[in-house]
Design an enzyme around this catalytic site. Sequence first.
Site, PDB file in Angstrom:
ATOM      1  N   GLU A  36       0.820  -1.208   0.000  1.00  0.00           N
ATOM      2  CA  GLU A  36       0.000   0.000   0.000  1.00  0.00           C
ATOM      3  C   GLU A  36       0.848   1.249   0.000  1.00  0.00           C
ATOM      4  O   GLU A  36       1.933   1.270   0.560  1.00  0.00           O
ATOM      5  CB  GLU A  36      -0.821   0.070   1.281  1.00  0.00           C
ATOM      6  CG  GLU A  36      -1.920  -0.911   1.335  1.00  0.00           C
ATOM      7  CD  GLU A  36      -2.711  -0.753   2.617  1.00  0.00           C
ATOM      8  OE1 GLU A  36      -3.075  -1.786   3.167  1.00  0.00           O
ATOM      9  OE2 GLU A  36      -2.940   0.387   3.066  1.00  0.00           O
ATOM     10  N   CYS A  79       3.048   8.304   1.844  1.00  0.00           N
ATOM     11  CA  CYS A  79       3.467   7.323   2.834  1.00  0.00           C
ATOM     12  C   CYS A  79       3.810   6.036   2.082  1.00  0.00           C
ATOM     13  O   CYS A  79       2.927   5.412   1.503  1.00  0.00           O
ATOM     14  CB  CYS A  79       2.300   7.124   3.792  1.00  0.00           C
ATOM     15  SG  CYS A  79       2.561   5.852   5.006  1.00  0.00           S
ATOM     16  N   CYS A  90       5.317  -7.464   7.457  1.00  0.00           N
ATOM     17  CA  CYS A  90       6.277  -6.983   8.448  1.00  0.00           C
ATOM     18  C   CYS A  90       6.516  -8.088   9.468  1.00  0.00           C
ATOM     19  O   CYS A  90       5.587  -8.780   9.872  1.00  0.00           O
ATOM     20  CB  CYS A  90       5.761  -5.731   9.146  1.00  0.00           C
ATOM     21  SG  CYS A  90       6.940  -5.075  10.358  1.00  0.00           S
ATOM     22  N   CYS A 135       3.813  -6.006  15.793  1.00  0.00           N
ATOM     23  CA  CYS A 135       3.195  -5.158  16.817  1.00  0.00           C
ATOM     24  C   CYS A 135       1.723  -5.548  16.912  1.00  0.00           C
ATOM     25  O   CYS A 135       1.062  -5.764  15.889  1.00  0.00           O
ATOM     26  CB  CYS A 135       3.358  -3.685  16.460  1.00  0.00           C
ATOM     27  SG  CYS A 135       5.084  -3.210  16.317  1.00  0.00           S
ATOM     28  N   CYS A 146      -1.163  -3.620  14.860  1.00  0.00           N
ATOM     29  CA  CYS A 146      -0.889  -3.186  13.483  1.00  0.00           C
ATOM     30  C   CYS A 146      -1.345  -4.200  12.445  1.00  0.00           C
ATOM     31  O   CYS A 146      -1.064  -5.393  12.561  1.00  0.00           O
ATOM     32  CB  CYS A 146       0.605  -2.922  13.332  1.00  0.00           C
ATOM     33  SG  CYS A 146       1.095  -2.492  11.652  1.00  0.00           S
ATOM     34  N   GLY A 205       5.776  -2.345   6.658  1.00  0.00           N
ATOM     35  CA  GLY A 205       7.160  -2.799   6.813  1.00  0.00           C
ATOM     36  C   GLY A 205       7.991  -1.952   7.742  1.00  0.00           C
ATOM     37  O   GLY A 205       7.597  -0.855   8.131  1.00  0.00           O
ATOM     38  N   SER A 209      10.480   6.117   9.614  1.00  0.00           N
ATOM     39  CA  SER A 209       9.887   5.754  10.908  1.00  0.00           C
ATOM     40  C   SER A 209      10.322   4.348  11.293  1.00  0.00           C
ATOM     41  O   SER A 209      10.337   3.443  10.466  1.00  0.00           O
ATOM     42  CB  SER A 209       8.364   5.804  10.784  1.00  0.00           C
ATOM     43  OG  SER A 209       7.755   5.305  11.957  1.00  0.00           O
ATOM     44  N   LEU A 244       7.089   5.032  19.435  1.00  0.00           N
ATOM     45  CA  LEU A 244       7.328   4.690  20.836  1.00  0.00           C
ATOM     46  C   LEU A 244       6.124   3.945  21.414  1.00  0.00           C
ATOM     47  O   LEU A 244       6.248   2.822  21.881  1.00  0.00           O
ATOM     48  CB  LEU A 244       7.659   5.962  21.622  1.00  0.00           C
ATOM     49  CG  LEU A 244       8.421   5.735  22.923  1.00  0.00           C
ATOM     50  CD1 LEU A 244       9.770   5.072  22.675  1.00  0.00           C
ATOM     51  CD2 LEU A 244       8.622   7.049  23.682  1.00  0.00           C
ATOM     52  N   HIS A 245       4.972   4.579  21.401  1.00  0.00           N
ATOM     53  CA  HIS A 245       3.701   3.938  21.785  1.00  0.00           C
ATOM     54  C   HIS A 245       3.626   3.415  23.210  1.00  0.00           C
ATOM     55  O   HIS A 245       2.673   2.712  23.576  1.00  0.00           O
ATOM     56  CB  HIS A 245       3.318   2.802  20.822  1.00  0.00           C
ATOM     57  CG  HIS A 245       3.377   3.149  19.377  1.00  0.00           C
ATOM     58  ND1 HIS A 245       3.175   4.421  18.881  1.00  0.00           N
ATOM     59  CD2 HIS A 245       3.635   2.376  18.280  1.00  0.00           C
ATOM     60  CE1 HIS A 245       3.298   4.412  17.559  1.00  0.00           C
ATOM     61  NE2 HIS A 245       3.581   3.201  17.180  1.00  0.00           N
ATOM     62  N   ASN A 293      -6.410   3.858  15.111  1.00  0.00           N
ATOM     63  CA  ASN A 293      -7.399   3.482  14.097  1.00  0.00           C
ATOM     64  C   ASN A 293      -7.745   2.011  14.295  1.00  0.00           C
ATOM     65  O   ASN A 293      -6.846   1.165  14.220  1.00  0.00           O
ATOM     66  CB  ASN A 293      -6.811   3.630  12.687  1.00  0.00           C
ATOM     67  CG  ASN A 293      -6.822   5.066  12.226  1.00  0.00           C
ATOM     68  OD1 ASN A 293      -7.838   5.749  12.298  1.00  0.00           O
ATOM     69  ND2 ASN A 293      -5.679   5.533  11.783  1.00  0.00           N
ATOM     70  N   CYS A 343      -1.863   2.101   7.466  1.00  0.00           N
ATOM     71  CA  CYS A 343      -1.367   1.265   6.386  1.00  0.00           C
ATOM     72  C   CYS A 343      -1.518  -0.214   6.693  1.00  0.00           C
ATOM     73  O   CYS A 343      -1.458  -0.636   7.817  1.00  0.00           O
ATOM     74  CB  CYS A 343       0.108   1.535   6.182  1.00  0.00           C
ATOM     75  SG  CYS A 343       0.391   2.630   4.823  1.00  0.00           S
TER      76      CYS A 343
HETATM   77  N1  SAH Z   1       7.501  -0.117  10.931  1.00  0.00           N
HETATM   78  C1  SAH Z   1       7.662   1.266  11.079  1.00  0.00           C
HETATM   79  C2  SAH Z   1       7.009   2.089   9.995  1.00  0.00           C
HETATM   80  C3  SAH Z   1       5.639   1.658   9.532  1.00  0.00           C
HETATM   81  S1  SAH Z   1       4.305   1.824  10.640  1.00  0.00           S
HETATM   82  C4  SAH Z   1       7.156   1.711  12.431  1.00  0.00           C
HETATM   83  O1  SAH Z   1       6.538   0.928  13.098  1.00  0.00           O
HETATM   84  O2  SAH Z   1       7.469   2.842  12.804  1.00  0.00           O
HETATM   85  C5  SAH Z   1       3.941   3.545  10.595  1.00  0.00           C
HETATM   86  C6  SAH Z   1       3.214   4.035  11.841  1.00  0.00           C
HETATM   87  O3  SAH Z   1       1.829   3.630  11.833  1.00  0.00           O
HETATM   88  C7  SAH Z   1       3.808   3.505  13.130  1.00  0.00           C
HETATM   89  O4  SAH Z   1       3.988   4.522  14.063  1.00  0.00           O
HETATM   90  C8  SAH Z   1       2.763   2.528  13.564  1.00  0.00           C
HETATM   91  O5  SAH Z   1       2.859   2.281  14.912  1.00  0.00           O
HETATM   92  C9  SAH Z   1       1.498   3.225  13.142  1.00  0.00           C
HETATM   93  N2  SAH Z   1       0.322   2.383  13.164  1.00  0.00           N
HETATM   94  C10 SAH Z   1       0.245   1.056  12.912  1.00  0.00           C
HETATM   95  N3  SAH Z   1      -1.021   0.618  13.069  1.00  0.00           N
HETATM   96  C11 SAH Z   1      -1.764   1.687  13.437  1.00  0.00           C
HETATM   97  C12 SAH Z   1      -3.155   1.875  13.745  1.00  0.00           C
HETATM   98  N4  SAH Z   1      -4.002   0.874  13.679  1.00  0.00           N
HETATM   99  N5  SAH Z   1      -3.567   3.122  14.090  1.00  0.00           N
HETATM  100  C13 SAH Z   1      -2.698   4.158  14.107  1.00  0.00           C
HETATM  101  N6  SAH Z   1      -1.388   4.037  13.828  1.00  0.00           N
HETATM  102  C14 SAH Z   1      -0.922   2.813  13.492  1.00  0.00           C
HETATM  103 FE1  SF4 Z   2       5.782  -3.571  11.594  1.00  0.00          FE
HETATM  104 FE2  SF4 Z   2       5.700  -0.949  12.165  1.00  0.00          FE
HETATM  105 FE3  SF4 Z   2       3.431  -2.421  12.027  1.00  0.00          FE
HETATM  106 FE4  SF4 Z   2       5.136  -2.773  14.046  1.00  0.00          FE
HETATM  107  S1  SF4 Z   2       3.967  -0.895  13.581  1.00  0.00           S
HETATM  108  S2  SF4 Z   2       4.136  -4.420  12.856  1.00  0.00           S
HETATM  109  S3  SF4 Z   2       7.097  -2.496  13.047  1.00  0.00           S
HETATM  110  S4  SF4 Z   2       4.826  -1.982  10.343  1.00  0.00           S
END
Ligand code: SAH
Ligand code: SF4
Length: 360
Positions: free
Chosen positions: A95, A116, A123, A127, A130, A170, A202, A226-227, A301, A344
């Site tokens: 995407e 983006c 990936c 997480c 995600c 990714g 990121s 960070l989260h 989201n 994404c």
């Molecule tokens: N892998 C890298 C980059 C891709 S993710 C990373 O984790 O930083 C890009 C961003 O989208 C990250 O901050 C990720 O935590 C966030 N993200 C993933 N799922 C999400 C969701 N459901 N709602 C909001 N942000 C989300």
């Molecule tokens: Fe991968 Fe980033 Fe999603 Fe974590 S937040 S699963 S590192 S794409």
Amino acid sequence: MTTSPTIDIKSLQLGELEDKVRELGQPLYRARQIADWLYQKRVQSFDEMTDLPQGLRNRLAEQFDFSKIDIVRVLGSHDTTRKFLVRLADDSLIETVLIPASPALYGSRSDRRTLCVSTQVGCAYGCKFCASGLEGFSRNLKPNEIVDQIIAVERESGEKIDNIVFMGMGEPLANLDNVMRAIRIINAPWGLGIGARRITLSTSGLAPQIRKLADEPLQIRLAISLHGATDDVRNQIMPINRRYNIETLLAACDYYTSRKKQRLTFEYILIAGVNDSDEQARLLASHAKRLSAKVNLIPYNTVHGLPWSRPSEDRQEKFLSILRERGIAATLRREKGHDIDAACGQLRLQTKRELQTANS
Ligand code: SAH
Ligand code: SF4
């Protein structure tokens, strides 16, 4: 007999193109002509490079791939975030998301359009919140597949993209060599010409690679996902934290900021009941202070099939105010409607599920 071509022409730096044309007995300026066809005129085959001698075009076609990516689905409309589902040459799906002017975004002004981009198919970091990690990891994207996302979306949308965030599917730092190759092409005047300060990478926190990136000369921006402000919270939602805990991550960030002029950004998704307490906000503020980092709060989201949700607006505002009281430069994304702005990985997941249902 020729071996089958594997390197794509859009993976090469100008110096490598020059080496190649020299090796083929051609004058050096041919390399710039090729780059011009690829990144300014944006042709889709060697045959269209009409000011190159036919012999050179043939040799290049024998030695290099010229792969295409296709946009197979678009969600959203002109004034909103638009998602593009992209099919790669091997039929993998990724995407790419085009975000219109948004004051809260990395390096962006109100007149900027941000893309983006994805760096991997799937990936491996898993997480818990995600969509990209849900189906595991398939493969790294090649440099040309990263660059082509920008070219394909500009072609499809007719818009000029001037800000790039590596926040698609990714983990960019797990594919650092290919990502850096792509960034050099995106940044170069002979390539796409997007300034380094308009490029943000990121990461979920690969500490050793953050140090490696710190030693790169390019002044690109870095955002840390960070989260969670404590290991307890981060361990619950990000498996990477068991390998590189918060202190290891922050120490790598210290090193990064000691080498770069750019301020770091902490991304912090607000997830109800998980990481949105006052205590987490206070600790996040102290981490941000230590690194002079900005904080970007993102209401979660919802992802189909996952249990998490975003906190109430009151809670989001309270979290923000705790950071601001402590002098932290913090923003909160306040957009309404989850549908299209969903993170994404979701369009791909949805499409794959639809295809599975259609085929079963
Ligand atoms: N892998 C890298 C980059 C891709 S993710 C990373 O984790 O930083 C890009 C961003 O989208 C990250 O901050 C990720 O935590 C966030 N993200 C993933 N799922 C999400 C969701 N459901 N709602 C909001 N942000 C989300
Ligand atoms: Fe991968 Fe980033 Fe999603 Fe974590 S937040 S699963 S590192 S794409």
